[in-house]
Scaffold this motif. Structure first.
Motif, PDB file in Angstrom:
ATOM      1  N   ILE A 155      12.731  23.660  17.634  1.00 22.54           N
ATOM      2  CA  ILE A 155      11.916  24.506  18.505  1.00 22.54           C
ATOM      3  C   ILE A 155      12.782  25.674  18.975  1.00 22.54           C
ATOM      4  N   ASP A 156      12.179  26.830  19.119  1.00 17.27           N
ATOM      5  CA  ASP A 156      12.918  27.994  19.595  1.00 17.27           C
ATOM      6  C   ASP A 156      13.182  27.817  21.093  1.00 17.27           C
ATOM      7  N   LEU A 157      14.419  27.513  21.437  1.00 20.55           N
ATOM      8  CA  LEU A 157      14.778  27.245  22.824  1.00 20.55           C
ATOM      9  C   LEU A 157      15.227  28.490  23.580  1.00 20.55           C
ATOM     10  N   ARG A 158      15.286  29.627  22.904  1.00 16.80           N
ATOM     11  CA  ARG A 158      15.756  30.847  23.576  1.00 16.80           C
ATOM     12  C   ARG A 158      14.949  31.215  24.816  1.00 16.80           C
ATOM     13  N   PRO A 159      13.599  31.115  24.792  1.00 18.12           N
ATOM     14  CA  PRO A 159      12.868  31.449  26.025  1.00 18.12           C
ATOM     15  C   PRO A 159      13.215  30.529  27.202  1.00 18.12           C
ATOM     16  N   TYR A 160      13.523  29.292  26.912  1.00 19.20           N
ATOM     17  CA  TYR A 160      13.897  28.346  27.956  1.00 19.20           C
ATOM     18  C   TYR A 160      15.260  28.719  28.543  1.00 19.20           C
ATOM     19  N   VAL A 161      16.197  29.056  27.661  1.00 19.65           N
ATOM     20  CA  VAL A 161      17.536  29.454  28.100  1.00 19.65           C
ATOM     21  C   VAL A 161      17.445  30.724  28.944  1.00 19.65           C
ATOM     22  N   GLU A 162      16.627  31.687  28.509  1.00 17.13           N
ATOM     23  CA  GLU A 162      16.457  32.927  29.273  1.00 17.13           C
ATOM     24  C   GLU A 162      15.889  32.645  30.656  1.00 17.13           C
ATOM     25  N   ARG A 163      14.937  31.718  30.738  1.00 17.11           N
ATOM     26  CA  ARG A 163      14.323  31.386  32.026  1.00 17.11           C
ATOM     27  C   ARG A 163      15.339  30.685  32.943  1.00 17.11           C
ATOM     28  N   LEU A 164      16.251  29.915  32.358  1.00 16.49           N
ATOM     29  CA  LEU A 164      17.268  29.215  33.151  1.00 16.49           C
ATOM     30  C   LEU A 164      18.444  30.114  33.550  1.00 16.49           C
ATOM     31  N   ALA A 165      18.609  31.240  32.865  1.00 11.05           N
ATOM     32  CA  ALA A 165      19.793  32.088  33.075  1.00 11.05           C
ATOM     33  C   ALA A 165      20.079  32.400  34.543  1.00 11.05           C
ATOM     34  N   PRO A 166      19.092  32.751  35.362  1.00 13.01           N
ATOM     35  CA  PRO A 166      19.421  33.089  36.756  1.00 13.01           C
ATOM     36  C   PRO A 166      19.635  31.885  37.673  1.00 13.01           C
ATOM     37  N   PHE A 167      19.388  30.672  37.178  1.00 14.12           N
ATOM     38  CA  PHE A 167      19.498  29.496  38.040  1.00 14.12           C
ATOM     39  C   PHE A 167      20.934  29.295  38.524  1.00 14.12           C
ATOM     40  N   ARG A 168      21.102  29.135  39.844  1.00 14.70           N
ATOM     41  CA  ARG A 168      22.380  28.813  40.463  1.00 14.70           C
ATOM     42  C   ARG A 168      22.101  27.775  41.537  1.00 14.70           C
ATOM     43  N   GLY A 169      22.526  26.560  41.317  1.00 15.44           N
ATOM     44  CA  GLY A 169      22.340  25.512  42.305  1.00 15.44           C
ATOM     45  C   GLY A 169      23.395  25.581  43.401  1.00 15.44           C
ATOM     46  N   SER A 170      23.223  24.768  44.404  1.00 14.98           N
ATOM     47  CA  SER A 170      24.214  24.666  45.481  1.00 14.98           C
ATOM     48  C   SER A 170      25.445  23.938  44.960  1.00 14.98           C
ATOM     49  N   GLY A 171      26.585  24.288  45.504  1.00 14.55           N
ATOM     50  CA  GLY A 171      27.819  23.615  45.115  1.00 14.55           C
ATOM     51  C   GLY A 171      27.891  22.208  45.690  1.00 14.55           C
ATOM     52  N   TRP A 172      28.592  21.340  45.007  1.00 15.07           N
ATOM     53  CA  TRP A 172      28.799  19.965  45.463  1.00 15.07           C
ATOM     54  C   TRP A 172      30.119  19.453  44.901  1.00 15.07           C
ATOM     55  N   ILE A 173      30.601  18.398  45.475  1.00 15.27           N
ATOM     56  CA  ILE A 173      31.857  17.779  45.038  1.00 15.27           C
ATOM     57  C   ILE A 173      31.506  16.452  44.366  1.00 15.27           C
ATOM     58  N   ALA A 174      32.008  16.254  43.141  1.00 12.68           N
ATOM     59  CA  ALA A 174      31.811  14.969  42.462  1.00 12.68           C
ATOM     60  C   ALA A 174      32.587  13.921  43.237  1.00 12.68           C
ATOM     61  N   ARG A 175      31.918  12.889  43.677  1.00 13.92           N
ATOM     62  CA  ARG A 175      32.532  11.871  44.529  1.00 13.92           C
ATOM     63  C   ARG A 175      32.846  10.570  43.801  1.00 13.92           C
ATOM     64  N   GLU A 176      32.209  10.370  42.616  1.00  9.46           N
ATOM     65  CA  GLU A 176      32.391   9.112  41.901  1.00  9.46           C
ATOM     66  C   GLU A 176      32.543   9.330  40.403  1.00  9.46           C
ATOM     67  N   LEU A 177      33.307   8.475  39.795  1.00  9.73           N
ATOM     68  CA  LEU A 177      33.400   8.364  38.345  1.00  9.73           C
ATOM     69  C   LEU A 177      32.641   7.096  37.986  1.00  9.73           C
ATOM     70  N   LEU A 178      31.760   7.190  37.001  1.00 10.21           N
ATOM     71  CA  LEU A 178      30.952   6.043  36.615  1.00 10.21           C
ATOM     72  C   LEU A 178      31.214   5.640  35.172  1.00 10.21           C
ATOM     73  N   LEU A 179      31.231   4.347  34.921  1.00 10.02           N
ATOM     74  CA  LEU A 179      31.191   3.795  33.577  1.00 10.02           C
ATOM     75  C   LEU A 179      29.752   3.344  33.374  1.00 10.02           C
ATOM     76  N   VAL A 180      29.103   3.882  32.338  1.00 15.36           N
ATOM     77  CA  VAL A 180      27.665   3.703  32.163  1.00 15.36           C
ATOM     78  C   VAL A 180      27.369   3.074  30.810  1.00 15.36           C
ATOM     79  N   ARG A 181      26.416   2.147  30.819  1.00 16.97           N
ATOM     80  CA  ARG A 181      25.890   1.573  29.577  1.00 16.97           C
ATOM     81  C   ARG A 181      24.630   2.346  29.208  1.00 16.97           C
ATOM     82  N   SER A 182      24.565   2.752  27.956  1.00 20.21           N
ATOM     83  CA  SER A 182      23.410   3.479  27.438  1.00 20.21           C
ATOM     84  C   SER A 182      22.651   2.560  26.484  1.00 20.21           C
TER      85      SER A 182
END
Length: 194
Positions: A143-170
């Protein structure tokens, strides 16, 4: 069991991103994408693949050391968007050098832990491209994902600090069930930073 090491964003960061992603679901072709659930959004630091119980225990011990040795905060901020070809849509990490460097250092340490636990060959490069997967193309089609990437380009979330390292089962979907997604089960968690 399939294992990976990860960092999960906090609820606030997930909520901000979910608002931005909601507008993408209305774009043409969005029905041809399998959207990841917001509660599954994460940064994979290292993917280890299949592991035995013994390997998982050894890896857990090594990841606990990695977390304990992480002395600097790991700042994060979800930002912009990107794609891997025409198959995978993702949001990235804000490109402040210190932010990316801290997460890359943590990823390199989790990769080294996987090598020492005999889950990764010694010659696997410690490459890391910080991204959070939002959607994948369904089936074998692209699928042509370029329009999605363009729509996401201005997105800037709030900053945060990673507090945990996780070992995850998939656990991958068994197949045949429309809309079924991988399931992620945190096996262990360790605090990060000072």
């Amino acid at each position: 069991m399939r294992l990976f090491a990860a960092v999960w964003p906090p609820r606030q960061a997930v909520g901000e991103l979910d608002e931005a992603v909601e507008s993408l679901r209305g774009l043409p072709g969005a029905e041809r994408l399998r959207w990841a659930a917001p509660d599954a959004w994460h940064f994979t630091l290292s993917f280890y693949g299949e592991a035995t119980e013994d390997q998982a225990r050894a890896l857990g011990t090594r990841l606990a050391r990695v977390a304990a040795r992480t002395t600097a905060p790991v700042p994060c901020r979800l930002s912009g968007g990107g794609r891997f070809g025409d198959r995978t849509l993702w949001v990235g990490l804000h490109r402040e050098d210190s932010d990316v460097a801290a997460l890359k250092k943590l990823a390199a340490a989790t990769t080294a832990a996987g090598r020492r636990a005999d889950l990764l060959p010694p010659d696997v490069p410690a490459s890391f491209h910080p991204h959070l997967t939002l959607a994948r193309a369904k089936g074998r089609g692209a699928i042509d994902l370029r329009p999605y990437v363009e729509r996401l380009a201005p997105f800037r979330g709030s900053g945060w600090i990673a507090r945990e390292l996780l070992l995850v089962r998939s656990t991958l979907p068994a197949g045949g069930v429309p809309g079924e997604r991988p399931r992620y089960e945190p096996l262990e968690r360790w605090p990060l930073g000072p």
